[in-house]
Design a protein around this motif. Structure first.
Motif, PDB file in Angstrom:
ATOM      1  N   ALA A 357       4.451  -8.853   6.425  1.00 36.93           N
ATOM      2  CA  ALA A 357       3.043  -9.253   6.542  1.00 36.93           C
ATOM      3  C   ALA A 357       2.585  -9.891   5.240  1.00 36.93           C
ATOM      4  N   GLN A 358       3.087 -11.073   4.968  1.00 36.79           N
ATOM      5  CA  GLN A 358       2.774 -11.741   3.716  1.00 36.79           C
ATOM      6  C   GLN A 358       1.274 -11.980   3.571  1.00 36.79           C
ATOM      7  N   GLY A 359       0.737 -11.612   2.401  1.00 36.23           N
ATOM      8  CA  GLY A 359      -0.663 -11.847   2.101  1.00 36.23           C
ATOM      9  C   GLY A 359      -1.621 -10.845   2.703  1.00 36.23           C
ATOM     10  N   ARG A 360      -1.115  -9.836   3.407  1.00 33.06           N
ATOM     11  CA  ARG A 360      -1.993  -8.857   4.057  1.00 33.06           C
ATOM     12  C   ARG A 360      -1.713  -7.468   3.505  1.00 33.06           C
ATOM     13  N   ILE A 361      -2.754  -6.716   3.226  1.00 32.91           N
ATOM     14  CA  ILE A 361      -2.589  -5.358   2.716  1.00 32.91           C
ATOM     15  C   ILE A 361      -2.352  -4.406   3.878  1.00 32.91           C
ATOM     16  N   ILE A 362      -1.222  -3.707   3.831  1.00 35.70           N
ATOM     17  CA  ILE A 362      -0.857  -2.731   4.858  1.00 35.70           C
ATOM     18  C   ILE A 362      -1.379  -1.361   4.428  1.00 35.70           C
ATOM     19  N   ARG A 363      -2.040  -0.657   5.349  1.00 36.13           N
ATOM     20  CA  ARG A 363      -2.625   0.642   5.025  1.00 36.13           C
ATOM     21  C   ARG A 363      -1.913   1.757   5.779  1.00 36.13           C
ATOM     22  N   GLN A 364      -1.853   2.899   5.148  1.00 35.58           N
ATOM     23  CA  GLN A 364      -1.184   4.045   5.769  1.00 35.58           C
ATOM     24  C   GLN A 364      -1.757   5.349   5.225  1.00 35.58           C
ATOM     25  N   MET A 365      -1.986   6.298   6.125  1.00 33.81           N
ATOM     26  CA  MET A 365      -2.268   7.668   5.716  1.00 33.81           C
ATOM     27  C   MET A 365      -0.963   8.423   5.885  1.00 33.81           C
ATOM     28  N   ALA A 366      -0.460   8.987   4.813  1.00 34.96           N
ATOM     29  CA  ALA A 366       0.876   9.580   4.829  1.00 34.96           C
ATOM     30  C   ALA A 366       0.830  11.028   4.351  1.00 34.96           C
ATOM     31  N   GLU A 367       1.820  11.791   4.803  1.00 34.65           N
ATOM     32  CA  GLU A 367       1.918  13.200   4.413  1.00 34.65           C
ATOM     33  C   GLU A 367       3.352  13.506   4.008  1.00 34.65           C
ATOM     34  N   THR A 368       3.530  14.154   2.869  1.00 33.09           N
ATOM     35  CA  THR A 368       4.842  14.540   2.378  1.00 33.09           C
ATOM     36  C   THR A 368       5.194  15.951   2.871  1.00 33.09           C
ATOM     37  N   PRO A 369       6.470  16.337   2.798  1.00 34.41           N
ATOM     38  CA  PRO A 369       6.867  17.656   3.311  1.00 34.41           C
ATOM     39  C   PRO A 369       6.131  18.833   2.684  1.00 34.41           C
ATOM     40  N   ASP A 370       5.638  18.658   1.455  1.00 35.09           N
ATOM     41  CA  ASP A 370       4.931  19.770   0.807  1.00 35.09           C
ATOM     42  C   ASP A 370       3.470  19.859   1.228  1.00 35.09           C
ATOM     43  N   GLY A 371       3.060  19.019   2.189  1.00 37.24           N
ATOM     44  CA  GLY A 371       1.692  19.059   2.675  1.00 37.24           C
ATOM     45  C   GLY A 371       0.745  18.108   1.965  1.00 37.24           C
ATOM     46  N   GLY A 372       1.233  17.381   0.968  1.00 36.20           N
ATOM     47  CA  GLY A 372       0.395  16.420   0.262  1.00 36.20           C
ATOM     48  C   GLY A 372       0.027  15.249   1.171  1.00 36.20           C
ATOM     49  N   GLN A 373      -1.226  14.834   1.132  1.00 32.51           N
ATOM     50  CA  GLN A 373      -1.709  13.741   1.983  1.00 32.51           C
ATOM     51  C   GLN A 373      -2.224  12.605   1.098  1.00 32.51           C
ATOM     52  N   TYR A 374      -1.872  11.368   1.489  1.00 28.12           N
ATOM     53  CA  TYR A 374      -2.118  10.227   0.621  1.00 28.12           C
ATOM     54  C   TYR A 374      -2.599   9.009   1.403  1.00 28.12           C
TER      55      TYR A 374
END
Length: 465
Positions: A357-374
């Protein structure tokens, strides 16, 4: 998210010693018993809310500076080292690891260095690398410098202050190209432009002429002028920092000098106070920040990751630059999310989608195995040199923050509006990821038994037990 118990014994002890107080005097100021203070400093008991408020009120302790940062980075690297099969049968608890990282960080650093040397020796031996006999088990100069910036929180206080003072004197960031050229001329250096499909900057010391590439974008030209200015204005400070770092080889010192000159250049073009204020005002919109400071988006993202000034910190962020092969060529994290020191990045992480996706900002809500959310943001950028037949370098930038700080980013608004936010399960890398049923797994984790059912074929051809 629930907040875990806060063990900050080392920070409390350093604070007490800096005030030249004994435990009895310090405990009296806090309104607690000496035995309780002793247990806090030994990390045998967490700090209560009452004690934490007393520390903030009576000693101006910055809570934001003790709740993460160095400890999280060291703990992550320490934990990853212990996943090596070399330590099979040794499974210290998370609390044990935290105690070592917090109370004896030099021991944790020593084990990490020893593990790195062991890995390099093992890999070269497996490849019958003849250089092994010449003592190549030490960290490479590049790795040594990378770790230096990582463990100083990607922030060089004295250099940052010096750059900010010079920016104020020069009136930056207004008319940056003109101001930089004028300042270089005061050092007796003329600025010239010439067509060159290779060098971005070339300084003729004999003629005192700085040549810049005509084909480079204005942002690159001004950055290279700022780097040249760093050599004149901050040469002594940079030399002192390198000496204090105690690098093992002259090569590492020279590589670090480049990094520190680049750091000064970024801090000069994006002065700390102005940039911090603009980042909050524009809610970390990297495109608007790039326009306001006449810098590239990569320069802006990198600068955002350095906002770690004591008492005046920005939002803790992570930042990485990744090429198409998955190599992480830049990385830093002031959050709990840490990047793999070995192997590739998690395939579920949205940074890989940026290449599509050139030129476009990709967004994501992510969670790691330790429960951290980003909140994770990624975009593809490309650098060209020359014309039609010129070389193009393409890579992806990834940056973001913990869920608790996502409201400070314009990109998170609609993502957080729904009652239930969907989080993509990501990890650090497959070799240490704890997710046993991930369909995107590239290879088994180092610690984990493999089971194969010959009567059933799943997406991943084995089970992790």
């Amino acid at each position: 998210m629930a907040i875990g118990k806060l063990f900050i014994g080392r920070s409390v002890r350093e604070l007490r010693l800096s005030r030249k107080l004994n435990q009895s005097q310090f405990a009296e100021r806090l309104g607690i018993s000496t035995s309780y203070l002793n247990q806090i400093e030994s990390n045998n008991r967490p700090v209560s809310a009452t004690v934490l408020l007393a520390l903030v009120d009576k000693f101006q302790l910055q809570v934001s500076e003790i709740s993460g940062g160095e400890g999280d980075r060291l703990l992550s690297a320490f934990s990853e080292a212990l996943t090596d099969p070399l330590f099979e049968g040794i499974s210290p608890s998370v609390q044990d690891l935290k105690l070592v990282a917090q109370n004896a960080p030099s021991v944790a650093h020593a084990l990490i260095l020893a593990h790195q040397a062991y890995r390099r020796s093992t890999e070269r031996l497996a490849g019958i690398d003849e250089e092994l006999a010449r003592g190549m088990s030490e960290a490479t100069p590049y790795e040594e410098v990378r770790d230096y910036f990582h463990f100083v929180d990607n922030y060089i206080h004295d250099l940052d202050l010096a750059a900010e003072r010079l920016a104020s004197e020069m009136g930056l960031p207004e008319e940056s190209l003109v101001a930089l050229k004028r300042k270089l001329e005061r050092h007796g250096v003329g600025v010239r432009f010439r067509a060159d499909e290779g060098a971005l900057r070339s300084f003729d010391a004999g003629a005192s002429i700085l040549y810049l590439n005509t084909y480079s974008p204005a942002q690159t030209q001004q950055f290279q002028m700022a780097v040249q200015l760093a050599q004149f204005e901050a040469g002594e400070a940079i030399a002192a920092i390198i000496t204090a770092a105690g690098f093992r080889t002259p090569e590492a010192s020279e590589i670090c000098k480049i990094g520190l000159q680049n750091y000064f250049a970024g801090a000069l073009l994006m002065p700390y106070g102005q940039f911090l204020e603009a980042a909050a005002q524009l809610r970390h919109d990297v495109e608007l920040l790039a326009l306001r400071f006449n810098c590239s988006i990569e320069q802006v993202c990198h600068r955002l990751s350095t906002l770690q000034r004591p008492g005046k910190k920005g939002v803790p962020m992570f930042f990485a630059r990744i090429d198409r092969a998955g190599n992480i060529t830049k990385r830093h994290s002031a959050t709990r999310l840490q990047f793999a020191r070995f192997g590739a990045a998690c395939p579920v992480w949205n940074v890989h989608q940026a290449f599509e996706a050139q030129g476009r900002i990709i967004r994501q809500m992510a969670e790691t195995p330790d429960g951290g959310q980003y909140l994770s943001l990624a975009l593809q950028v490309a650098k060209r040199s020359g014309g039609f037949r010129g070389h193009e370098i393409t890579y992806a930038l990834a940056f973001g923050c913990e869920r608790s700080n996502a409201e400070a980013f314009v990109y998170a608004d609609d993502l957080l509006e729904s009652a239930v936010v969907k989080y993509d399960p990501i990890g650090v890398s497959c070799r240490i990821c704890e997710r046993v049923r991930c369909p995107n797994r590239a290879w088994p984790p180092i610690k984990g038994r493999i089971g194969v059912d010959h009567h059933q074929r799943m997406i991943v051809p084995y089970e992790i037990r």
